[in-house]
Enzyme design. Structure first.
Site, PDB file in Angstrom:
ATOM      1  N   ASP A 186      69.464  43.596 -45.642  1.00  0.00           N
ATOM      2  CA  ASP A 186      70.176  43.087 -47.050  1.00  0.00           C
ATOM      3  C   ASP A 186      71.297  42.310 -46.598  1.00  0.00           C
ATOM      4  O   ASP A 186      72.322  42.560 -46.167  1.00  0.00           O
ATOM      5  CB  ASP A 186      70.874  44.516 -47.886  1.00  0.00           C
ATOM      6  N   TYR A 220      74.466  49.937 -50.224  1.00  0.00           N
ATOM      7  CA  TYR A 220      74.737  49.616 -51.599  1.00  0.00           C
ATOM      8  C   TYR A 220      74.127  51.067 -52.289  1.00  0.00           C
ATOM      9  O   TYR A 220      73.162  51.501 -51.945  1.00  0.00           O
ATOM     10  CB  TYR A 220      73.797  48.454 -52.227  1.00  0.00           C
ATOM     11  N   ARG A 229      52.686  36.324 -63.141  1.00  0.00           N
ATOM     12  CA  ARG A 229      52.871  37.834 -62.601  1.00  0.00           C
ATOM     13  C   ARG A 229      52.734  37.510 -60.897  1.00  0.00           C
ATOM     14  O   ARG A 229      53.182  38.342 -60.154  1.00  0.00           O
ATOM     15  CB  ARG A 229      52.492  39.066 -62.938  1.00  0.00           C
ATOM     16  N   LYS A 288      74.123  37.507 -56.973  1.00  0.00           N
ATOM     17  CA  LYS A 288      75.089  37.489 -56.286  1.00  0.00           C
ATOM     18  C   LYS A 288      75.478  35.995 -55.930  1.00  0.00           C
ATOM     19  O   LYS A 288      75.387  35.255 -56.826  1.00  0.00           O
ATOM     20  CB  LYS A 288      75.496  38.319 -55.257  1.00  0.00           C
TER      21      LYS A 288
HETATM   22  N1  PLP Z   1      72.408  44.987 -52.700  1.00  0.00           N
HETATM   23  C1  PLP Z   1      73.411  44.786 -52.626  1.00  0.00           C
HETATM   24  C2  PLP Z   1      74.335  44.783 -51.264  1.00  0.00           C
HETATM   25  C3  PLP Z   1      74.084  44.718 -53.926  1.00  0.00           C
HETATM   26  O1  PLP Z   1      75.447  44.697 -54.120  1.00  0.00           O
HETATM   27  C4  PLP Z   1      73.043  45.028 -55.103  1.00  0.00           C
HETATM   28  C5  PLP Z   1      73.656  44.793 -56.410  1.00  0.00           C
HETATM   29  O2  PLP Z   1      74.841  45.259 -56.797  1.00  0.00           O
HETATM   30  C6  PLP Z   1      71.902  44.996 -54.704  1.00  0.00           C
HETATM   31  C7  PLP Z   1      71.385  45.089 -53.516  1.00  0.00           C
HETATM   32  C8  PLP Z   1      70.755  45.151 -56.258  1.00  0.00           C
HETATM   33  O3  PLP Z   1      70.748  44.131 -56.699  1.00  0.00           O
HETATM   34  P1  PLP Z   1      70.370  43.914 -58.276  1.00  0.00           P
HETATM   35  O4  PLP Z   1      71.529  44.473 -59.033  1.00  0.00           O
HETATM   36  O5  PLP Z   1      70.157  42.163 -58.364  1.00  0.00           O
HETATM   37  O6  PLP Z   1      69.310  44.846 -58.483  1.00  0.00           O
END
Ligand code: PLP
Length: 382
Positions: free
Chosen positions: A175, A103, A50, A200
């Site tokens: 992000d 997001y 962890r 992704k």
């Molecule tokens: N940020 C973006 C731009 C995303 O598209 C996503 C998920 O679709 C996330 C964060 C969150 O990521 P996760 O699904 O790996 O938790």
């Protein structure tokens, strides 16, 4: 890129999976070295997965090198990375400034989870991000934004926004999931911490859920202290799969960007589409900024079908190669209806604030044959 001689080692070419929850110590002397930090979380000794794990560490070092960061930290998902970062960087009574086009999960985290704990958030439109100075208060501590944005692929001038945020001492969390480090390295543009949903394009094969943060060592260490307690650590096997995906990320992203540009050009003047948003089209308002700050224009396209949700659902249901699936950045092309996925459950006002129209279809373009992808969309629109 060749490894420097000091990093060369004899041993397995692929990263071994250290599938272990805990680690044994040869002696109390080693345990003391770990506890005193000499060989601890950043060194060669490990205590508990962890806290740190060799396979996860290999992934973290790879990500740090891709983003030009001092240090990176992997998490069990992108949301675990974001939530751990936010809980580490803001306290009750403080305020987060956030891009309004975020997001959906990120805006829900701010509104529904941090809000009740006394951390307020203010969501700023594209224009407002450009005049950030006017919105900063003594309570503002953290700026969170993304570019290109989800789902309408707006492009934000990262360097210009960061320059303003830095004047006010805000910590800047960015992000970079949509672009990936192949297309842009936000730390070089003034960001403090880059966040990724590794789920992704970095992992790239739709078989892993993982997340990461990368940035200055002191900030990442602050987050790591919280992460050890919150517990959103990445499993070693998922770290291995992510590392394997990263080996081809440059080739995949390059191909997907080429496909996306061809598809956007083919769809741009389609009579059944109200709008085709893709940063690679000169008609996109952020085209010039994208040319400057990205190496290519990404694999995400957002189209708005004339006739609203019913018309968009018809097109969506007729797609053959594009799979109807959430997520993005994988080798397969995917389509989503943002009102049914990332922005599901938002009120009409919140949708308007995020500029999400009911007729929008978000396309994540994969690495299939370019002509097949164009024919698929054209047939679905007929
Ligand atoms: N940020 C973006 C731009 C995303 O598209 C996503 C998920 O679709 C996330 C964060 C969150 O990521 P996760 O699904 O790996 O938790």
């Amino acid at each position: 890129m060749a490894r420097p001689a000091s990093h060369r080692k004899s041993g397995p070419l692929a990263t071994p999976i250290a599938q272990t929850s805990t680690f044994s110590f040869a002696s109390s002397a080693d345990l003391k070295r770990y506890l005193q930090g000499e060989a601890g979380d950043d060194g060669e000794l490990f205590l508990y997965s962890r806290y740190a794990n060799p396979t996860v560490r290999e992934l973290e070092d790879t990500l740090a090198s891709l983003e030009g960061a001092e240090r990176a930290l992997a998490f069990s998902s992108g949301m675990a990375a974001l939530s751990t970062a936010m809980v580490s960087l803001v306290k009750p009574g403080e305020e987060v400034l956030a891009g309004a086009s975020l997001y959906g999960g990120t805006s829900k985290l701010l509104r529904n989870i941090l809000g009740p704990f006394g951390v307020t958030s203010r969501f700023l439109s594209l224009d407002d991000l450009g005049r950030l100075d006017q919105f900063v208060t003594p309570r503002s501590k953290l700026l969170v934004f993304e570019s290109p944005t989800n789902p309408q692929v707006d492009v934000i001038d990262i360097e210009a926004v960061c320059a303003q945020a830095r004047k006010h001492g805000l910590v800047i969390l960015f992000d970079n999931t949509f672009a990936s480090p192949v297309l842009q390295q936000p730390l070089s543009l003034g960001v403090d911490i880059v966040m990724h949903s590794l789920t992704k394009s970095l992992a790239g094969h739709s078989d892993v859920v993982a997340g990461a943060l990368a940035g200055q060592a002191d900030l990442i260490e602050r987050v790591h202290r919280t992460a050890k307690i919150l517990g959103g650590c990445l499993d070693p096997h998922a770290a291995f799969l992510t590392l394997r995906g990263i080996k081809s990320v440059h080739v995949r992203v390059e191909r997907a960007c080429r496909n996306a540009l061809a598809l956007a050009r083919a769809l741009e003047s389609h009579p059944k589409l109200e709008e085709v948003r893709y940063p690679g089209l000169p008609s996109h308002p952020g085209h010039e900024v994208a040319r400057r700050q990205m190496k290519a224009f990404g694999s995400m396209i957002c189209v708005t079908v004339r006739g609203g949700l019913t018309a968009a659902e018809r097109v969506f249901d007729r797609l053959g190669i594009f799979e109807r699936a959430a997520s993005l950045g994988g080798v397969e092309s995917l389509a989503t209806l943002p009102v049914h996925t990332s922005h599901f459950g938002l009120t009409e006002t919140q949708l308007a604030e995020a500029r999400v129209a009911p007729g929008m279809i978000r396309l994540s373009v994969g690495i299939e044959d370019e002509d097949d992808l164009i024919s698929d969309l054209q047939a679905a629109l007929d």
